[in-house]
Design a protein around this motif. Structure first.
Motif, PDB file in Angstrom:
ATOM      1  N   GLY A  96       0.818  -1.207   0.000  1.00  0.00           N
ATOM      2  CA  GLY A  96       0.000   0.000   0.000  1.00  0.00           C
ATOM      3  C   GLY A  96       0.847   1.250   0.000  1.00  0.00           C
ATOM      4  N   GLY A  97       1.871   1.273   0.866  1.00  0.00           N
ATOM      5  CA  GLY A  97       2.767   2.417   0.888  1.00  0.00           C
ATOM      6  C   GLY A  97       3.534   2.570  -0.406  1.00  0.00           C
ATOM      7  N   LEU A  98       3.921   1.420  -0.994  1.00  0.00           N
ATOM      8  CA  LEU A  98       4.639   1.445  -2.270  1.00  0.00           C
ATOM      9  C   LEU A  98       3.792   2.071  -3.370  1.00  0.00           C
ATOM     10  N   VAL A  99       2.495   1.806  -3.332  1.00  0.00           N
ATOM     11  CA  VAL A  99       1.589   2.338  -4.347  1.00  0.00           C
ATOM     12  C   VAL A  99       1.134   3.751  -3.999  1.00  0.00           C
ATOM     13  N   TRP A 100       0.711   3.949  -2.737  1.00  0.00           N
ATOM     14  CA  TRP A 100       0.115   5.224  -2.360  1.00  0.00           C
ATOM     15  C   TRP A 100       1.124   6.363  -2.288  1.00  0.00           C
ATOM     16  N   ALA A 101       2.363   6.085  -1.856  1.00  0.00           N
ATOM     17  CA  ALA A 101       3.347   7.165  -1.709  1.00  0.00           C
ATOM     18  C   ALA A 101       3.614   7.884  -3.036  1.00  0.00           C
ATOM     19  N   PRO A 102       4.031   7.174  -4.093  1.00  0.00           N
ATOM     20  CA  PRO A 102       4.249   7.885  -5.365  1.00  0.00           C
ATOM     21  C   PRO A 102       2.958   8.392  -5.992  1.00  0.00           C
ATOM     22  N   ALA A 103       1.842   7.672  -5.761  1.00  0.00           N
ATOM     23  CA  ALA A 103       0.565   8.117  -6.324  1.00  0.00           C
ATOM     24  C   ALA A 103       0.132   9.430  -5.683  1.00  0.00           C
ATOM     25  N   LEU A 104       0.252   9.533  -4.374  1.00  0.00           N
ATOM     26  CA  LEU A 104      -0.108  10.771  -3.690  1.00  0.00           C
ATOM     27  C   LEU A 104       0.834  11.909  -4.067  1.00  0.00           C
ATOM     28  N   LYS A 105       2.116  11.601  -4.211  1.00  0.00           N
ATOM     29  CA  LYS A 105       3.077  12.625  -4.623  1.00  0.00           C
ATOM     30  C   LYS A 105       2.715  13.159  -6.005  1.00  0.00           C
ATOM     31  N   ALA A 106       2.391  12.251  -6.925  1.00  0.00           N
ATOM     32  CA  ALA A 106       2.013  12.677  -8.276  1.00  0.00           C
ATOM     33  C   ALA A 106       0.720  13.487  -8.254  1.00  0.00           C
ATOM     34  N   ALA A 107      -0.242  13.045  -7.440  1.00  0.00           N
ATOM     35  CA  ALA A 107      -1.520  13.765  -7.349  1.00  0.00           C
ATOM     36  C   ALA A 107      -1.324  15.152  -6.756  1.00  0.00           C
ATOM     37  N   ILE A 108      -0.479  15.262  -5.731  1.00  0.00           N
ATOM     38  CA  ILE A 108      -0.221  16.561  -5.116  1.00  0.00           C
ATOM     39  C   ILE A 108       0.458  17.501  -6.113  1.00  0.00           C
ATOM     40  N   ASP A 109       1.398  16.969  -6.868  1.00  0.00           N
ATOM     41  CA  ASP A 109       2.103  17.799  -7.846  1.00  0.00           C
ATOM     42  C   ASP A 109       1.180  18.282  -8.962  1.00  0.00           C
ATOM     43  N   SER A 110       0.200  17.455  -9.328  1.00  0.00           N
ATOM     44  CA  SER A 110      -0.650  17.790 -10.474  1.00  0.00           C
ATOM     45  C   SER A 110      -1.924  18.550 -10.089  1.00  0.00           C
ATOM     46  N   MET A 111      -2.480  18.275  -8.900  1.00  0.00           N
ATOM     47  CA  MET A 111      -3.759  18.894  -8.540  1.00  0.00           C
ATOM     48  C   MET A 111      -3.781  19.543  -7.170  1.00  0.00           C
ATOM     49  N   GLY A 112      -2.661  19.494  -6.448  1.00  0.00           N
ATOM     50  CA  GLY A 112      -2.614  20.098  -5.118  1.00  0.00           C
ATOM     51  C   GLY A 112      -2.986  19.103  -4.031  1.00  0.00           C
ATOM     52  N   TYR A 113      -2.556  19.387  -2.800  1.00  0.00           N
ATOM     53  CA  TYR A 113      -2.772  18.413  -1.731  1.00  0.00           C
ATOM     54  C   TYR A 113      -4.245  18.278  -1.349  1.00  0.00           C
ATOM     55  N   ARG A 114      -5.042  19.321  -1.550  1.00  0.00           N
ATOM     56  CA  ARG A 114      -6.454  19.240  -1.182  1.00  0.00           C
ATOM     57  C   ARG A 114      -7.203  18.263  -2.095  1.00  0.00           C
ATOM     58  N   ASN A 115      -7.023  18.413  -3.378  1.00  0.00           N
ATOM     59  CA  ASN A 115      -7.682  17.481  -4.310  1.00  0.00           C
ATOM     60  C   ASN A 115      -7.107  16.074  -4.189  1.00  0.00           C
ATOM     61  N   ALA A 116      -5.830  15.974  -3.832  1.00  0.00           N
ATOM     62  CA  ALA A 116      -5.227  14.648  -3.623  1.00  0.00           C
ATOM     63  C   ALA A 116      -5.901  13.938  -2.454  1.00  0.00           C
ATOM     64  N   LEU A 117      -6.223  14.665  -1.402  1.00  0.00           N
ATOM     65  CA  LEU A 117      -6.933  14.090  -0.260  1.00  0.00           C
ATOM     66  C   LEU A 117      -8.329  13.610  -0.667  1.00  0.00           C
ATOM     67  N   ARG A 118      -9.014  14.407  -1.484  1.00  0.00           N
ATOM     68  CA  ARG A 118     -10.352  14.019  -1.936  1.00  0.00           C
ATOM     69  C   ARG A 118     -10.301  12.782  -2.823  1.00  0.00           C
ATOM     70  N   LEU A 119      -9.323  12.729  -3.717  1.00  0.00           N
ATOM     71  CA  LEU A 119      -9.179  11.569  -4.592  1.00  0.00           C
ATOM     72  C   LEU A 119      -8.891  10.309  -3.779  1.00  0.00           C
ATOM     73  N   ALA A 120      -7.991  10.419  -2.807  1.00  0.00           N
ATOM     74  CA  ALA A 120      -7.658   9.268  -1.958  1.00  0.00           C
ATOM     75  C   ALA A 120      -8.883   8.796  -1.179  1.00  0.00           C
ATOM     76  N   GLY A 121      -9.683   9.747  -0.681  1.00  0.00           N
ATOM     77  CA  GLY A 121     -10.892   9.376   0.057  1.00  0.00           C
ATOM     78  C   GLY A 121     -11.885   8.628  -0.798  1.00  0.00           C
ATOM     79  N   GLY A 122     -12.057   9.044  -2.048  1.00  0.00           N
ATOM     80  CA  GLY A 122     -12.998   8.367  -2.936  1.00  0.00           C
ATOM     81  C   GLY A 122     -12.555   6.967  -3.304  1.00  0.00           C
ATOM     82  N   ILE A 123     -11.278   6.802  -3.636  1.00  0.00           N
ATOM     83  CA  ILE A 123     -10.767   5.468  -3.982  1.00  0.00           C
ATOM     84  C   ILE A 123     -10.831   4.543  -2.778  1.00  0.00           C
TER      85      ILE A 123
END
Length: 491
Positions: A207-234
């Motif tokens: 999970g950490g192997l997948v979520w760490a780079p995925a969250l980093k990419a999401a934060i870089d592309s859409m900001g940490y707020r939208n990254a939190l929302r995306l993570a919550g939905g998935i």
């Protein structure tokens, strides 16, 4: 027998009573052969109905494994990737007009610390609720809270908003789903219990192997707020699907139904936790196991939370720091599965002792020297080595811990002992992790990496203390019914 026990309690000292309880517990657990031995001693001819029942049980066990892995992958994976948010929030703390402006690393770390700690502090209550109602319903409620906390955090305007949502609420949601998974799963397995729990708890690493780079990419592309929302939905989709599969093993379920049948109402006992039998709690092996849990969990999450920020002191970029978290989690997954498999053949307590000692040695041999080495290339090499070794061996404790409880205290005491000791682990994390964060700035002279020297010293000392405690558990497990030490290798 009761007369003899009463007489003994009146005449022997506390130490002797302590010793007698160890013997009594050993005798009680040894009267009935282990389930795997009973299975191997059964006649070779099996009726068709029994074969069908066994196949059905195996299918259910496989489903439980997949469902539990999914919960651990999602809940723990996101929690273990908090280092990504730690690095982002620390950067924002140096900028004006952000929710984290002026916040120290320790204050920001409190978000992840509360989540990780509450993940297990509420364990006794969650175990009681799963027995009182059903594992699937409790896990489902936890899934809803988990996703809601991430989405609510995305609207945070101040540090305390994140501490309440991404800290407290996320921890409660994780606890309700995670503790159901790791409590019901061991009851479905016997001979392959170590491997099964290794696969399930490897979800933290994968999970950490997948979520760490995925969250980093999401934060870089859409900001940490939208990254939190995306993570919550998935997370909502994954956890809800897994929750519907949660179910007690049939024999355990029948025993729980008998306990529930004695209650006066459906709401009776929902605030009562399963108390450990006093005869178990006062034994030396329980005390030793509890001490090991306290020492290990107090510092276990420190490297995981600060991998990214420490990597920056060695000249690595934020992306490289995220990769260190991913590397650690990859080793985490490999170690849990491989060591879990080996533990079934070499002995689960043996594996617990070896892996705990190696994690302590890795810290003092590689992480601590990397903070004080004057050469940048040397420090980087030491840190990479530490990341790999710590990921493999320290994480194995999480997989072997619940499996060892069944071996030490019996399946009949597993639920209560598991809940209480997981609560102890959570409380230790709640204290140890913030203390480690405070130590970061207590020694800031010289190279930037030197500011982490205090944290590495704390981690080293407590991991060695955990190693001695686990060795004590191993010795106590060799004490026979007559009170004498019986030399055994596979334990």
């Amino acid at each position: 027998m009761s007369t003899l026990t009463q007489t003994t309690d009146e005449t022997v000292s506390f130490h002797d009573r302590f010793f007698q309880d160890d013997i009594a517990l050993t005798q009680r657990n040894r009267h009935a052969p282990p389930r795997e031995e009973a299975e191997s001693a059964s006649p070779p001819s099996i009726a068709p109905a029994e074969t069908s029942e066994t196949q059905s049980s195996n299918r259910h066990a496989a489903i439980i494994t997949v469902a539990s892995f999914t919960v651990v992958f999602t809940c723990c994976g996101i929690n273990f990737a908090f280092g990504i948010f730690q690095a982002v929030f620390e950067t924002l703390s140096q900028q004006p007009d952000t929710p984290f402006t002026g916040a120290s690393p320790a204050e920001i770390d409190l978000i992840g610390t509360m989540s990780i700690s509450l993940m297990t502090i509420g364990a006794p209550f969650v175990v009681a609720w799963a027995k009182r109602f059903s594992p699937s319903s409790i896990s489902l409620i936890g899934s809803i809270i988990f996703s809601a906390s991430l989405i609510l955090a995305s609207f945070g305007k101040a540090l305390w908003h994140f501490e309440v949502t991404q800290g407290v609420l996320l921890g409660l949601g994780t606890c309700m789903s995670y503790m159901v998974a790791v409590t019901i799963a061991p009851t479905w397995f016997t001979a392959r219990r170590g491997l099964a729990l290794g696969i399930i708890t490897s979800g933290t690493g994968i999970g950490g192997l997948v979520w760490a780079p995925a969250l980093k990419a999401a934060i870089d592309s859409m900001g940490y707020r939208n990254a939190l929302r995306l993570a919550g939905g998935i997370a909502f989709g994954l956890n809800v699907a897994a929750s519907y599969a949660m179910e007690w093993e049939p024999a355990t379920k029948a025993r729980i139904q008998m306990e529930n049948g004695a209650r006066t109402s459906r709401m009776d006992g929902i605030l009562k936790v399963p108390i450990v039998d006093w005869r178990v709690a006062r034994t030396r092996k329980f005390v030793a196991q509890a001490l090991g849990a306290v020492f290990q969990s107090a510092v276990y999450y420190l490297p995981l939370f600060f991998f990214a920020t420490y990597a920056r002191t060695l000249g690595y970029s934020d992306t490289a720091g995220a990769n260190f978290i991913a590397l650690s989690n990859a080793c985490n997954a490999i170690g849990k599965i491989a060591i879990g498999y080996a533990a079934d053949h070499l002995g689960r307590l043996n594996a617990l002792v070896i892996t705990t000692i190696i994690s302590a040695i890795a810290t003092v041999s590689f992480w601590l020297p990397s903070t004080i080495s004057g050469d940048l290339a040397t420090s980087q090499g030491l840190f990479i080595t530490f990341t790999v070794l710590y990921g493999i061996f320290a994480s194995a404790y999480v997989a072997l811990f619940p499996a060892s409880l069944v071996e030490l205290f019996g399946i009949q005491n597993f639920s209560s002992v598991n809940g209480v000791l997981y609560m102890v682990r959570g409380l230790a994390s709640l204290v140890g992790t913030p203390v480690g964060g405070v130590l970061i700035r207590s020694h800031s002279t010289g190279s930037p990496s030197r500011s982490y020297e205090g944290m590495t010293l704390l981690t080293t000392v407590l991991l060695f203390a955990a190693s001695f405690s686990v060795m004590w558990v191993r010795i106590e497990a060799m004490i026979g019914a007559d009170g004498r030490l019986v030399k055994k290798w596979k334990l």
